[in-house]
Design a protein around this motif. Sequence first.
Motif, PDB file in Angstrom:
ATOM      1  N   ASN A   1       0.498  -1.391   0.501  1.00 35.08           N
ATOM      2  CA  ASN A   1       0.132   0.038  -0.176  1.00 35.08           C
ATOM      3  C   ASN A   1       0.881   1.250  -0.060  1.00 35.08           C
ATOM      4  N   HIS A   2       0.551   2.824  -0.647  1.00 38.84           N
ATOM      5  CA  HIS A   2       1.255   3.844  -0.680  1.00 38.84           C
ATOM      6  C   HIS A   2      -0.274   4.609   0.193  1.00 38.84           C
ATOM      7  N   PRO A   3       0.258   5.559   0.376  1.00 35.79           N
ATOM      8  CA  PRO A   3      -0.514   6.803   1.136  1.00 35.79           C
ATOM      9  C   PRO A   3      -0.011   7.676  -0.141  1.00 35.79           C
ATOM     10  N   ALA A   4       0.630   7.671  -0.668  1.00 37.71           N
ATOM     11  CA  ALA A   4       0.445   9.743  -1.765  1.00 37.71           C
ATOM     12  C   ALA A   4       0.198   8.851  -2.676  1.00 37.71           C
ATOM     13  N   LEU A   5      -0.394   7.844  -2.937  1.00 39.31           N
ATOM     14  CA  LEU A   5      -0.785   8.037  -3.979  1.00 39.31           C
ATOM     15  C   LEU A   5      -2.571   7.475  -3.789  1.00 39.31           C
ATOM     16  N   ALA A   6      -3.610   8.075  -4.652  1.00 38.20           N
ATOM     17  CA  ALA A   6      -4.978   8.275  -4.222  1.00 38.20           C
ATOM     18  C   ALA A   6      -5.687   6.353  -3.952  1.00 38.20           C
ATOM     19  N   ALA A   7      -6.450   6.356  -3.172  1.00 35.07           N
ATOM     20  CA  ALA A   7      -6.902   5.405  -3.338  1.00 35.07           C
ATOM     21  C   ALA A   7      -7.388   4.918  -4.679  1.00 35.07           C
ATOM     22  N   GLY A   8      -7.584   3.551  -5.174  1.00 38.62           N
ATOM     23  CA  GLY A   8      -8.035   3.004  -6.561  1.00 38.62           C
ATOM     24  C   GLY A   8      -7.350   3.452  -7.807  1.00 38.62           C
ATOM     25  N   THR A   9      -6.180   3.841  -7.497  1.00 37.05           N
ATOM     26  CA  THR A   9      -5.279   3.889  -8.239  1.00 37.05           C
ATOM     27  C   THR A   9      -3.929   3.145  -8.095  1.00 37.05           C
ATOM     28  N   VAL A  10      -2.913   2.583  -9.085  1.00 34.54           N
ATOM     29  CA  VAL A  10      -1.788   1.313  -9.040  1.00 34.54           C
ATOM     30  C   VAL A  10      -0.845   2.434  -9.735  1.00 34.54           C
ATOM     31  N   GLY A  11       0.000   1.800  -8.648  1.00 36.17           N
ATOM     32  CA  GLY A  11       1.458   3.010  -9.089  1.00 36.17           C
ATOM     33  C   GLY A  11       2.205   1.204  -9.766  1.00 36.17           C
ATOM     34  N   VAL A  12       3.531   1.854 -10.689  1.00 37.94           N
ATOM     35  CA  VAL A  12       4.481   0.886 -11.119  1.00 37.94           C
ATOM     36  C   VAL A  12       5.345   1.994 -11.865  1.00 37.94           C
TER      37      VAL A  12
ATOM     38  N   VAL B   1       2.218  -6.500 -15.120  1.00 38.60           N
ATOM     39  CA  VAL B   1       2.026  -5.256 -13.782  1.00 38.60           C
ATOM     40  C   VAL B   1       1.255  -4.767 -14.523  1.00 38.60           C
ATOM     41  N   ILE B   2       1.838  -3.467 -15.043  1.00 43.86           N
ATOM     42  CA  ILE B   2       1.355  -2.170 -16.512  1.00 43.86           C
ATOM     43  C   ILE B   2      -0.153  -3.134 -16.949  1.00 43.86           C
ATOM     44  N   ARG B   3      -0.205  -4.462 -17.532  1.00 46.16           N
ATOM     45  CA  ARG B   3      -1.041  -4.869 -18.529  1.00 46.16           C
ATOM     46  C   ARG B   3      -2.360  -5.451 -17.521  1.00 46.16           C
ATOM     47  N   ALA B   4      -1.797  -5.802 -15.996  1.00 44.41           N
ATOM     48  CA  ALA B   4      -2.777  -6.493 -15.606  1.00 44.41           C
ATOM     49  C   ALA B   4      -3.763  -5.052 -14.648  1.00 44.41           C
ATOM     50  N   ALA B   5      -2.791  -4.168 -14.344  1.00 44.22           N
ATOM     51  CA  ALA B   5      -3.722  -2.349 -13.982  1.00 44.22           C
ATOM     52  C   ALA B   5      -4.455  -1.972 -15.242  1.00 44.22           C
ATOM     53  N   LYS B   6      -3.919  -1.546 -16.390  1.00 37.35           N
ATOM     54  CA  LYS B   6      -4.703  -1.373 -17.099  1.00 37.35           C
ATOM     55  C   LYS B   6      -6.142  -2.330 -17.539  1.00 37.35           C
ATOM     56  N   LEU B   7      -6.652  -3.215 -17.410  1.00 36.50           N
ATOM     57  CA  LEU B   7      -7.502  -4.003 -16.811  1.00 36.50           C
ATOM     58  C   LEU B   7      -7.836  -3.754 -15.841  1.00 36.50           C
TER      59      LEU B   7
END
Length: 393
Positions: free
Chosen positions: A164-175, A309-315
Amino acid sequence: MPISPEIQALASDMRLWRQQIHSQPETAFQEHKTANFVVELLRSWDIEVHTGIGQTGVVGVIHGSLGSGPTIAFRADMDALPIVEEGQPSYRSVHHGVFHGCGHDGHTAILLGTARLLAERLDFSGTVVLIFQPAEEIIQGSRAMLDDGLLQRFPFEEIYALHNHPALAAGTVGVRRGAALASVDFFSIRIIGVGSHGGMPHLSVDPIMIGSSLVAALQSIVSRNVNPIENAVISVCSFQSGETNNVIPEFAVLDGTVRTLSVAVRKQVVERMREVCQGLALAHQCQIEMTLANNTPPTVNSPEQTQHVIRAAKLVVGADKLQENVAPIMAGDDCAVFLQERPGCYFLLGQDGPMCHHPHYDFNDDVASIGVAMFRQLVDLRLGSGRDDNNNN
């Protein structure tokens, strides 16, 4: 983009599991109740379970029903922090001075949710290895599991983990491609001088003066030895010496941490620190001893697995909620040791709120379903079921 109904149905259970784990936190290599809780749930879903790996680690193994195929691993950390929880949730830690201030309770709940989802529908080829790791906070658990034969007993080919990363908005994924988190080296520098009366400093070899010079000299390594386009941090976090106001002490001890995003820079900084210590010892005719402990390399994501992971996150969350080149973090994680052994990717789950290790931190249960969806999507992408849980073909 919507999360599938079967994953949404797990949300309430994951919330209960997470809050149960949160209320009963355990520090590194003491995760006995947490491990037992994980084991009981995995066995209730007829998952193959192995215990006591790396002391308190747990491994679950799930074989797909579509025949042979690759073996991939998902990892979650289980340990809590030795700090006081200042928040007042109904599930507040019952152990004063210990609490889940980094979200490992949430990571464990997400991997449990993933386990149940996969166990209920084995529509994939190959094998999924579920790694519930102890002792991340002291960056020793991954090495303990490897030393206990993890790769020989469960020979997975690639590994994925989230945090988890509180600096990113809920509902987002960072990579991030390449180095996502810093290396971690904890250092202790002991200065051995000569004590004296405070009014007779000429008879001393003053470790406080030498230590003060050393603090300043260490900072010159980052500013004058490391290439400015590289990342490095040297922080002296403790300076202990003396017990009274009229005696120059014999000893001083400086403790701190070194962080870099490059193996080469890490080596350069540590070697230069030793040289600075040796130089000051010679200049002041004293002894200076530097030791390193509890260290781990940078967390480096492999190109191919990062792309998965990028492909999965886009889906799962959509391209608009994917931060594909999120800024690196100068914190560390001993998942890095797994990533040295096998290609993989460590990605971030946005959640808002206070930063990890803050006394008011609490994992955001509303984002757990995204974590499960990411792992499920990676199974679909890597183990060939051809399914798309989020109907985004």
